[in-house]
Scaffold this motif. Structure first.
Motif, PDB file in Angstrom:
ATOM      1  N   SER A   1       0.346   5.299   1.116  1.00 19.89           N
ATOM      2  CA  SER A   1      -0.531   6.131   1.926  1.00 19.89           C
ATOM      3  C   SER A   1      -0.049   7.579   1.915  1.00 19.89           C
TER       4      SER A   1
ATOM      5  N   HIS B   1       0.810  -1.212   0.000  1.00 18.97           N
ATOM      6  CA  HIS B   1       0.000   0.000   0.000  1.00 18.97           C
ATOM      7  C   HIS B   1       0.846   1.266   0.000  1.00 18.97           C
TER       8      HIS B   1
ATOM      9  N   HIS C   1      -4.364   0.148  -1.714  1.00 18.43           N
ATOM     10  CA  HIS C   1      -3.957  -1.225  -1.409  1.00 18.43           C
ATOM     11  C   HIS C   1      -3.925  -2.071  -2.667  1.00 18.43           C
TER      12      HIS C   1
ATOM     13  N   SER D   1      -7.620  -4.750  -5.602  1.00 21.77           N
ATOM     14  CA  SER D   1      -7.031  -3.439  -5.349  1.00 21.77           C
ATOM     15  C   SER D   1      -8.140  -2.504  -4.892  1.00 21.77           C
TER      16      SER D   1
ATOM     17  N   ARG E   1      -5.196   5.502   1.426  1.00 13.31           N
ATOM     18  CA  ARG E   1      -4.280   4.354   1.356  1.00 13.31           C
ATOM     19  C   ARG E   1      -4.722   3.467   0.185  1.00 13.31           C
TER      20      ARG E   1
END
Length: 356
Positions: free
Chosen positions: A161, A159, A348, A201, A346
Motif C-alpha cells: 500500500s 498487499h 492485493h 490479484s 493497495r
C-alpha cells in the motif's frame, strides 16, 4: 530499458507491505461433542495452537471463534478493534507481536479461524518461508484435533500500500517490482502448494469524499447525491477503459469491499461487508456499482481486478503501470490536488487451497 519500463512498476520505497494467512476449519457437531461445551473447546484448542506457534517461531497469531472476519492493515501503533461482523487488526510487522483468543459467551462458531500475521522485516522476501511455517504448524495441529481428517482451508493474503501522490509530496525514491504471482514465486522458493488452487490479484483505491469534491458535484442542501456518484463512476470507467482495464467496481455505500474469484465465491453483502466476485478467466467487461443516491458516505472505494492474461511470467508490473496511469487520469479528471489529497493504492495478491 523498454522491458524494464513495461514489466516493472516503480513504487515508493516507503510503501507498506503486509502478509497474513487465514486458516479456516468448519467443525461439525461430532467435533464439538469431544468437549464439554464450546468454551472448553476453544480454550483447549487455543492452548495447543499458541504452543505450536511458539514452537514454529510465529509471534503474532490469533484464534477467532465468534464468526467475525479478520481485516488486516498496516499501522505504526497496534490496535485490535471489533465490530459486529469484523475484527480489524492494525499493526507494524517489524515491532508488534500478540496472541489472542476471540470468542462470545455461549456461542458455537460455524468456523474456527486461525490468523497468522507476518512479522519482521522484508515481508515480501520472506513470504514463502512464512507460508511454509504456517503450513507445517497446521499439519501438526490437524494431528491434535479430535478428527484429524477435518478439512482446513488456507488463504494467503499479501498487499503493498502506498499514496498515489507520494512523489508530489516529496517521496522521490522508488523501488522496481515485477510483482510475480504467488504460485510461481512460492514454487521457486521450494514452498510447494497444490496445483488445484484459486488465486486473484487486484487493486483497491480509497478516495475520501472531501468537501471540495462534494462542492464540485453537489448543490447546497442536496439530498440526492447521485450527481457525485455518477461523476465518480463516469471518470473511473473512462480512465480505466482507456488503459484496457475492464474488471471494475465502485463501492460507495459505507461497506468494506471484499474481492473474490467468482469461481469460488459469489457477490453478496451484509451490514458491514460488500463481497464482489469477478471472473478472471474471461476478458468480458465486468463492472459492479454499489451506491445509493440518498446515502452520502465518507469514502469511495475503486477496485481494479487483474485477469489471467495479466499474470505473465514477468509478473503484474505491466498491469500495475496501466492501473497507475488510469488512476492519475482519474485524479486529473476529479481535479484532485496531490498536496492536499491522498489516494491510498493497495495491490492485493490472494491464493487459497485446501490443506491436503
Amino acid at each position: 530499458m523498454a522491458i524494464n519500463s513495461k514489466h516493472r512498476v516503480y513504487i515508493p520505497t516507503n510503501a507498506k507491505s503486509n502478509q497474513y494467512i487465514l486458516a479456516e476449519i468448519k467443525p461439525d457437531e461430532a467435533f464439538y461433542r469431544h468437549y464439554q461445551n464450546p468454551a472448553e473447546c476453544y480454550q483447549k484448542l487455543s492452548q495447543q495452537f499458541f504452543a505450536l506457534a511458539d514452537e514454529f517461531g510465529l509471534h503474532n497469531v490469533h484464534m477467532i471463534a465468534n464468526d467475525k472476519l479478520p481485516v488486516v492493515r498496516y499501522h505504526h501503533e497496534a490496535y485490535c478493534l471489533q465490530t459486529e461482523k469484523q475484527i480489524l487488526f492494525f499493526y507494524d510487522p517489524q515491532y508488534h507481536e500478540a496472541q489472542n483468543l476471540f470468542t462470545k459467551p455461549d456461542y458455537q462458531a460455524r468456523k474456527i479461524r486461525l490468523v497468522f500475521l507476518a512479522t519482521g522485516t522484508e515481508i515480501r522476501a520472506h513470504a514463502a518461508e512464512f507460508h511454509s511455517k504456517v503450513s507445517q504448524l497446521l499439519e501438526s495441529l490437524k494431528g491434535l484435533l479430535p478428527d484429524p481428517q477435518l478439512q482446513v482451508k488456507i488463504r494467503d493474503h499479501q498487499h503493498l500500500s502506498y499514496d498515489l501522490f507520494a512523489s508530489a509530496k516529496g517521496q522521490k525514491e522508488t523501488y522496481g517490482y515485477k510483482l510475480r504471482g504467488l504460485y510461481p514465486r512460492y514454487r521457486a522458493r521450494q514452498c510447494d502448494m497444490p496445483e488445484n488452487h484459486s488465486a486473484i490479484s487486484y487493486v483497491t483505491v480509497n478516495l475520501p469524499l472531501t468537501r471540495q469534491l462534494k462542492q464540485r458535484y453537489l448543490k447546497p442542501g442536496d439530498t440526492d447525491f447521485s450527481p457525485l456518484y455518477e461523476a465518480l463512476e463516469k471518470a473511473f470507467l473512462q480512465a480505466s477503459e482507456d488503459k484496457n482495464l475492464f474488471r471494475l467496481a465502485l463501492v460507495a455505500n459505507g461497506l468494506t469491499p471484499l474481492v473474490r474469484n467468482s469461481q469460488v465465491d459469489q457477490s453478496q453483502h451484509n451490514t458491514e461487508l460488500q463481497k464482489i466476485s469477478f471472473d478472471t478467466a474471461h476478458d468480458k467487461h465486468q463492472f459492479s456499482r454499489h451506491w445509493q443516491a440518498d446515502n452520502l458516505v465518507e469514502t469511495a472505494h475503486f477496485i481494479i481486478v487483474a485477469g489471467d492474461e495479466d499474470n505473465t511470467e514477468s509478473g503484474y508490473g505491466h498491469f500495475m503501470n496501466r492501473v497507475e496511469a488510469a488512476l492519475n487520469n482519474l485524479a486529473k479528471t476529479l481535479q484532485l490536488d496531490p498536496m492536499r489529497n491522498e489516494m491510498i493504492v493497495r495491490f492485493h495478491q490472494h491464493i487459497s487451497y485446501m490443506l491436503s
